[in-house]
Design a protein around this motif. Sequence first.
Motif, mmCIF file in Angstrom:
data_model
loop_
_atom_site.group_PDB
_atom_site.id
_atom_site.type_symbol
_atom_site.label_atom_id
_atom_site.label_comp_id
_atom_site.label_asym_id
_atom_site.label_seq_id
_atom_site.Cartn_x
_atom_site.Cartn_y
_atom_site.Cartn_z
ATOM 1 N N GLU A 3 0.828 -1.207 0.000
ATOM 2 C CA GLU A 3 0.000 0.000 0.000
ATOM 3 C C GLU A 3 0.861 1.254 0.000
ATOM 4 N N ARG A 4 2.041 1.164 0.586
ATOM 5 C CA ARG A 4 2.913 2.344 0.717
ATOM 6 C C ARG A 4 3.663 2.655 -0.574
ATOM 7 N N ILE A 5 4.043 1.637 -1.325
ATOM 8 C CA ILE A 5 4.846 1.843 -2.532
ATOM 9 C C ILE A 5 3.935 2.283 -3.685
ATOM 10 N N ILE A 6 4.146 3.496 -4.167
ATOM 11 C CA ILE A 6 3.364 4.034 -5.285
ATOM 12 C C ILE A 6 3.892 3.482 -6.596
ATOM 13 N N GLY A 7 5.199 3.363 -6.697
ATOM 14 C CA GLY A 7 5.803 2.866 -7.924
ATOM 15 C C GLY A 7 7.281 2.589 -7.743
ATOM 16 N N ASN A 8 7.824 1.792 -8.664
ATOM 17 C CA ASN A 8 9.226 1.376 -8.607
ATOM 18 C C ASN A 8 9.639 1.108 -10.050
ATOM 19 N N TYR A 9 10.587 1.885 -10.558
ATOM 20 C CA TYR A 9 10.924 1.772 -11.982
ATOM 21 C C TYR A 9 12.437 1.792 -12.172
ATOM 22 N N THR A 10 12.915 0.901 -13.039
ATOM 23 C CA THR A 10 14.335 0.868 -13.367
ATOM 24 C C THR A 10 14.505 0.325 -14.783
ATOM 25 N N THR A 21 9.114 10.794 -1.667
ATOM 26 C CA THR A 21 8.018 10.618 -0.719
ATOM 27 C C THR A 21 6.952 11.687 -0.938
ATOM 28 N N GLY A 22 5.688 11.288 -0.810
ATOM 29 C CA GLY A 22 4.554 12.204 -0.887
ATOM 30 C C GLY A 22 3.570 11.883 0.218
ATOM 31 N N GLY A 23 2.828 12.881 0.675
ATOM 32 C CA GLY A 23 1.814 12.633 1.691
ATOM 33 C C GLY A 23 2.361 12.368 3.077
ATOM 34 N N VAL A 24 3.523 12.913 3.408
ATOM 35 C CA VAL A 24 4.027 12.804 4.783
ATOM 36 C C VAL A 24 3.038 13.477 5.738
ATOM 37 N N HIS A 25 2.372 14.517 5.251
ATOM 38 C CA HIS A 25 1.197 15.075 5.932
ATOM 39 C C HIS A 25 -0.043 14.610 5.175
ATOM 40 N N GLY A 26 -1.007 14.053 5.905
ATOM 41 C CA GLY A 26 -2.155 13.418 5.275
ATOM 42 C C GLY A 26 -3.090 14.356 4.546
ATOM 43 N N ASN A 27 -3.011 15.657 4.832
ATOM 44 C CA ASN A 27 -3.840 16.629 4.110
ATOM 45 C C ASN A 27 -3.073 17.258 2.942
ATOM 46 N N GLU A 28 -1.988 16.593 2.531
ATOM 47 C CA GLU A 28 -1.170 17.061 1.413
ATOM 48 C C GLU A 28 -1.014 15.931 0.388
ATOM 49 N N PRO A 29 -2.089 15.609 -0.350
ATOM 50 C CA PRO A 29 -2.046 14.474 -1.281
ATOM 51 C C PRO A 29 -1.375 14.779 -2.616
ATOM 52 N N SER A 30 -0.977 16.018 -2.836
ATOM 53 C CA SER A 30 -0.466 16.447 -4.137
ATOM 54 C C SER A 30 0.708 15.602 -4.621
ATOM 55 N N GLY A 31 1.674 15.339 -3.746
ATOM 56 C CA GLY A 31 2.849 14.563 -4.142
ATOM 57 C C GLY A 31 2.495 13.143 -4.540
ATOM 58 N N PRO A 47 10.915 4.639 -20.735
ATOM 59 C CA PRO A 47 12.160 5.310 -21.129
ATOM 60 C C PRO A 47 13.349 4.727 -20.368
ATOM 61 N N GLU A 48 14.521 4.923 -20.914
ATOM 62 C CA GLU A 48 15.742 4.417 -20.267
ATOM 63 C C GLU A 48 16.203 5.390 -19.179
ATOM 64 N N ILE A 49 16.476 4.867 -17.996
ATOM 65 C CA ILE A 49 17.073 5.668 -16.930
ATOM 66 C C ILE A 49 18.236 4.893 -16.316
ATOM 67 N N LYS A 50 19.151 5.618 -15.715
ATOM 68 C CA LYS A 50 20.214 5.002 -14.916
ATOM 69 C C LYS A 50 19.708 4.886 -13.482
ATOM 70 N N GLY A 51 19.973 3.745 -12.859
ATOM 71 C CA GLY A 51 19.541 3.568 -11.476
ATOM 72 C C GLY A 51 18.071 3.233 -11.357
ATOM 73 N N ARG A 52 17.421 3.827 -10.347
ATOM 74 C CA ARG A 52 16.047 3.449 -10.025
ATOM 75 C C ARG A 52 15.327 4.621 -9.349
ATOM 76 N N ILE A 53 14.022 4.752 -9.630
ATOM 77 C CA ILE A 53 13.168 5.684 -8.885
ATOM 78 C C ILE A 53 12.133 4.864 -8.116
ATOM 79 N N VAL A 54 11.947 5.225 -6.845
ATOM 80 C CA VAL A 54 10.953 4.594 -5.979
ATOM 81 C C VAL A 54 10.067 5.697 -5.412
ATOM 82 N N GLY A 55 8.752 5.535 -5.521
ATOM 83 C CA GLY A 55 7.795 6.501 -4.974
ATOM 84 C C GLY A 55 7.053 5.894 -3.802
ATOM 85 N N VAL A 56 6.990 6.627 -2.699
ATOM 86 C CA VAL A 56 6.467 6.093 -1.443
ATOM 87 C C VAL A 56 5.453 7.049 -0.827
ATOM 88 N N LYS A 57 4.328 6.491 -0.327
ATOM 89 C CA LYS A 57 3.375 7.269 0.459
ATOM 90 C C LYS A 57 3.930 7.455 1.868
#
Length: 296
Positions: A3-10, A21-31, A47-57
Amino acid sequence: MKERIIGNYTSNIEGPLLFVTGGVHGNEPSGVKALERVFEELNKTKPEIKGRIVGVKGNTAALKKDQRFIDEDLNRTWTEENVQKENPGSREQQEMHEIIKALEHYPEKDFTKRYFLDCHTTSSASLPYISVQEVNDNDEWAHKFPGYKVRGFSDIVYGAIDHYMSRTGLTGFVFEAGQHTSDESVENHEGMIWLALEKACGLDLQELSGHPECVERFTVKNAPDDKTFEIVYRHEIKDGDDFKMEPGYKNFQKIEKGELLASSNGEEIKSEWDAYIFMPLYQSQGNDGFFVIKAV
């Protein structure tokens, strides 16, 4: 954890980690919304990227209730004492430990460098800005991006997530994209995430299905000219205080010495500076009444 992981791409190419990270404050859903858009596009066009991006609530429980926090401010819990606790004492401390576990899946040894980006918004109308702590190479990294830079927040307010990330060796900053409920905030967050992917992971924005218009709008239209500020004063709201901000203040609005800013327990609070108001509080939760900043 799912539930916490929004996405993981490499693209499985050696490179850095970008931990967003997004939503560290619960009334800030924008991120969170911006990250969902980013991963939808990444998974579609690959698309090709170097490394990895991880998005987390951040605060999953508070996000469900659209309130800043449940028991305590998650962006004040990241103290060394709380991090070392075996039995978290609040819902937010549980959330903090889960975010730490998510980050531990991506240790330093597996990447050429590790970056973080923490997405926030403000209760009052605001120009987008970067909040950066002057440790590691954070400030140098922040100045590769457009817009205002504010130094020193995490030096005054201990326990913020960027303070933890920085002291554990990551390079990065907090990005405040605008007012909580503004569509422009989501656009600014998405634009900043794409720029971070470009600068950290070598993403060619032209590889996407369409060059994200949010990047151009953020860079050219929404982001103010490059300017750096430092915090000179914080008004802390203590338990039991009856604090009220004077109406109409916006982030980065000029203030004059002697100007009435707020009241606390029936007493007037006037500015001692010719400076700028920063993060005036116009919501029920929070213990930072306002800050005063000066241009460097």
